[in-house]
Write a protein that holds these residues in place. Sequence first.
Motif, PDB file in Angstrom:
ATOM      1  N   UNK A 132       0.829  -1.206   0.000  1.00 12.39           N
ATOM      2  CA  UNK A 132       0.000   0.000   0.000  1.00 12.39           C
ATOM      3  C   UNK A 132       0.866   1.260   0.000  1.00 12.39           C
ATOM      4  N   UNK A 133       0.289   2.314  -0.576  1.00 14.21           N
ATOM      5  CA  UNK A 133       0.949   3.621  -0.547  1.00 14.21           C
ATOM      6  C   UNK A 133       0.198   4.457   0.483  1.00 14.21           C
ATOM      7  N   UNK A 134       0.934   5.130   1.373  1.00 17.12           N
ATOM      8  CA  UNK A 134       0.241   5.796   2.474  1.00 17.12           C
ATOM      9  C   UNK A 134       0.143   7.314   2.321  1.00 17.12           C
ATOM     10  N   UNK A 135       0.866   7.866   1.342  1.00 15.93           N
ATOM     11  CA  UNK A 135       0.774   9.319   1.157  1.00 15.93           C
ATOM     12  C   UNK A 135       1.001   9.656  -0.312  1.00 15.93           C
ATOM     13  N   UNK A 188       3.868  13.905   0.601  1.00 17.00           N
ATOM     14  CA  UNK A 188       3.820  13.489   2.000  1.00 17.00           C
ATOM     15  C   UNK A 188       2.472  13.724   2.647  1.00 17.00           C
ATOM     16  N   UNK A 189       1.464  13.992   1.819  1.00 16.71           N
ATOM     17  CA  UNK A 189       0.135  14.206   2.388  1.00 16.71           C
ATOM     18  C   UNK A 189      -0.538  12.845   2.586  1.00 16.71           C
ATOM     19  N   UNK A 190      -1.018  12.627   3.784  1.00 14.31           N
ATOM     20  CA  UNK A 190      -1.709  11.361   4.074  1.00 14.31           C
ATOM     21  C   UNK A 190      -2.944  11.251   3.191  1.00 14.31           C
ATOM     22  N   UNK A 191      -3.220  10.045   2.704  1.00  7.44           N
ATOM     23  CA  UNK A 191      -4.389   9.890   1.826  1.00  7.44           C
ATOM     24  C   UNK A 191      -5.628   9.454   2.609  1.00  7.44           C
ATOM     25  N   UNK A 192      -5.510   9.477   3.935  1.00  7.96           N
ATOM     26  CA  UNK A 192      -6.639   9.072   4.775  1.00  7.96           C
ATOM     27  C   UNK A 192      -7.558  10.270   5.046  1.00  7.96           C
ATOM     28  N   UNK A 193      -8.856  10.037   5.011  1.00  2.80           N
ATOM     29  CA  UNK A 193      -9.802  11.056   5.457  1.00  2.80           C
ATOM     30  C   UNK A 193     -10.229  10.691   6.882  1.00  2.80           C
ATOM     31  N   UNK A 194      -9.601  11.325   7.878  1.00  3.23           N
ATOM     32  CA  UNK A 194      -9.854  10.882   9.259  1.00  3.23           C
ATOM     33  C   UNK A 194     -11.286  11.148   9.719  1.00  3.23           C
ATOM     34  N   UNK A 195     -11.847  12.283   9.285  1.00  2.08           N
ATOM     35  CA  UNK A 195     -13.196  12.619   9.751  1.00  2.08           C
ATOM     36  C   UNK A 195     -14.216  11.609   9.219  1.00  2.08           C
ATOM     37  N   UNK A 235     -13.398   8.460   8.226  1.00  7.30           N
ATOM     38  CA  UNK A 235     -13.072   7.146   8.795  1.00  7.30           C
ATOM     39  C   UNK A 235     -13.622   7.033  10.209  1.00  7.30           C
TER      40      UNK A 235
END
Lengths: 307, 632
Positions: free
Chosen positions: A285-288, A292-299, A301
């Motif tokens: 998996x690629x994480x950013x 270097x921007x995280x590809x996760x949407x924390x709100x 998730x």
Amino acid sequence: MAHNFRTDLAIDWCPGCGDFGILTALTQALSESGTDPRNVVLASGIGCSGKTPHYVNVAGIHTLHGRAIPFAVGIKLANPNLKVLVTSGDGDMLGIGAGHFVAEGRRNVGLTVMIYDNQVYGLTKGQASPTMTLGMQTKSLSKPNIFGSINPITLALSAGYTFVARGFSFDTKQLKDIIKRAMVHEGSSVIDILQPCPTYNNVNTMEVFRKKVYKLEDDKDWDPVITNSNEEQLMEKYQQAYKKGMEWDDRIPTGIFFENRTVPSFPKRISEHSKSYLENPPALQVVSDEHGKSIVDPMKTFADRIV
Amino acid sequence: MSKIDISIVIGGPQGGGIDTSSNMITRAFSYSGFPVISVREFHSNIKGRHSYVHLRVKDEKPKSFRYPVDVLVALDPDTIFEHFEDIGKGSKIIYDTEFETSDLSQARMIMRDTAQRIKNELESKKQPLNIKGVLNLMKENGGIPIGIPFSKVVTSVVSEGPATRYFNTLGASVTLSILGVDKDSTKSAIKDIFGNKEKVIEPNLKVVDSSYDYCETNGFKIRDLGKMPAKKVMLLTGNDGAAIGKIIGGLRFQTYYPITPASDESTILEEHDSIKWLEEESQNLKRGGVTVIQTEDEISAITMACGAALTGTRSSTATSGPGFSLMAEGISFAGMDEIPVVITMYQRGGPSTGLPTRNQQSDLLFALNTGHGEFPRIVMSSGDVEECIYDSIKALNYAQRYQLPVIHLIDKTLANTTEVVDSIDPDLVPIIGRVSPEKGSEIKRYSLNTENGISAMGTFGNNIFWMTGDEHDELGHVTEDSMMRDRQMEKRFRKIETARKEIPVSEMAQIIGDEKADITLVTWGSQKSLVIDILDDLSREGIRAKLLYLRMFQPFPSEFVSEVLKKSRKVISIESNMTSQAATVIRTNTGIEIKNNIVKYNGRHMTEDELLSAVKKIIEGKSEREVLRNGA
């Protein structure tokens, strides 16, 4: 050019050590299996067996005493595309590492676990290991062994390993074939390898074993493989494997005791609820993004935590 | 100063719905626009023993807790017995009138020593050894008992199921009603908590109505709280924060063995393993989710996380003291073999099994010294929920950048504290990767050709190289050569100097408050916010003080700390342990001894009232060392 599966390191096992036969069988198996050497990882614990990865020209990790299995599981589950093999000793795997050994039977991650079984702790000068039989006295013991022994074959069966075999380090042809078949097996396999220690085990020597061993496959009717989850077949195969596994004193069977192809491997079990796991396992998996921007949407998730 | 400042304790038997009640209260206040902080206290027990939540509501974000409480909500008689000391002038005690016949001798779930203390207190005040006796005692301290016939209030509106099923909703509703929270906010909270289970929501809403009516009719309501503009916020615990930070920070493999108070983090990760992505940024990238593995023990947890890390996966594990002890050999291996792995260490009361569900900060020196031999590591700590989020991203970054074990300390109080977090901005901490070699090459994994000590990190599946827990040469093969040993040791330790140079001092220690003040309070972990409140309290009394807040212990900001302390007239360390471990770290690194210490080791969270009086005592020169003892 064919990959050379041996490194050029000087080997420091004792002359006459059974480990040489295992190294030969292992490197031949790797070579004949046609696996890309970069997709193989060899993990070991501590002791004479633990040195093996340094002599094999694939990625290798010489871990802690008894801990080769959990390291190997981490590698395999982070990247199930890798072939992960474990070389360990009887004390390493069935003494200090016994908890991990049993737990791996429940997981069935897909490791090939080789146990170099010589009934002694060689590197620390010959103490009794968990596979030494009760009352046996090798030359470095001041008194006969007062512990009972663990049977690696029946323990592996009880723990849930789906491939259980025994090899003899002085029959590299048979051992190589077992390793190759174990590597193809999807679940986790255990190969108990009779590996006489010429320095500390003066009771069970190469000559003694040579007289006692026989091959299960020499019996044309021997069939250890389970191909469907029929209860009756399962019972029959387990019973015959346990029965053969209990033979020891006069004749010692080698070969494949048990092979169950019906139990899903741990990676498959994970993929049942994590649909993309096999295609995009953790290691791939690629994480950013490139900045270097995280590809996760924390709100999104953690939307369940929003009030 | 806050116009609204309400402290609440709601207590009942473990497994009796205390969490739900506290969740209702927290959410209802949030819907009314009032931020809440809450912390859970509980026994190591599944059902029956006394458990409670301590909450505080303010019109600005509350940072700490205090006694006495304004409202004590007792869902069982034990709660009244247990909190006999937490009542002050005007405190309301809400309880079921049926408790009035309860005897202390019947309260079998109260620990024998606690029961004895209660008995001694009642006897000394010539009170009967029952609920009435405790209520009398509370009244003497200014408390106002409010007995409510719980069953009647429920059965007047709900007939299905046992009435006791609704006591947690009733307890929360009565509290909210008395404190003047509008009914709509309370009902919204109920709907949140029971999701789309219509059949459950309906009777609970009826109980809300009935509870509000009962309080109204009997004139229990203190005031109308009114409503402030409520915006969408997140309610997060320290456990949540760490899990969120890890996912943002690229964690894709987590291992754990069940242990309080650490495993909540891992189960939160399991529940959120299907990550939601930023579509634009991620559309062409390989995305999957987090793999969380429950292991057979903590030895397996750390070594499995190490194994995963070697494939290039960002990996971590989470544990608490006893599990961390088992991880020692794995952490030493990670140091020797330069494995990027994060260990989130939730501190609880030790030694041994200690106080398994209670707070302590007694593993700092252990974290700094875990594992045989000498190897570089990073030891960092978080002090509030937001820090748990961003520090977890940083921990993963540090592990990758410096290829070493990172130990991230969180204490039990913080793990179980629920705070309001307005929003999360992942851009605050960009993801930093590791130095990688060319793909496919046979590499010198431990190349000495590096000034900063960092060698390109090969990964299994991409490179052929070797690793061993033995001292090794550049290829990773065993060596006992005296010169190679020296060079590899020195290379590994250069990394910690590199980290010291690269990590901003503000990430290691901070001054909060009046920089020029010559009284310095020193703390770390969950007391951070509490001490900020204490600074305000002191300044209201004309005492100028500042906080030296420590966040990183290895590498340690020796120069910065030394400068601050040298300029201070009075320095007081504040820690939840017995031996002032952070003060010891300061002394080791700077040679400065902190002579005034405030400590607490009874396992309960520190509160504003007890800390303020201890600080003042020391400032006034009446004491050098204070031990805090609040908390049921």
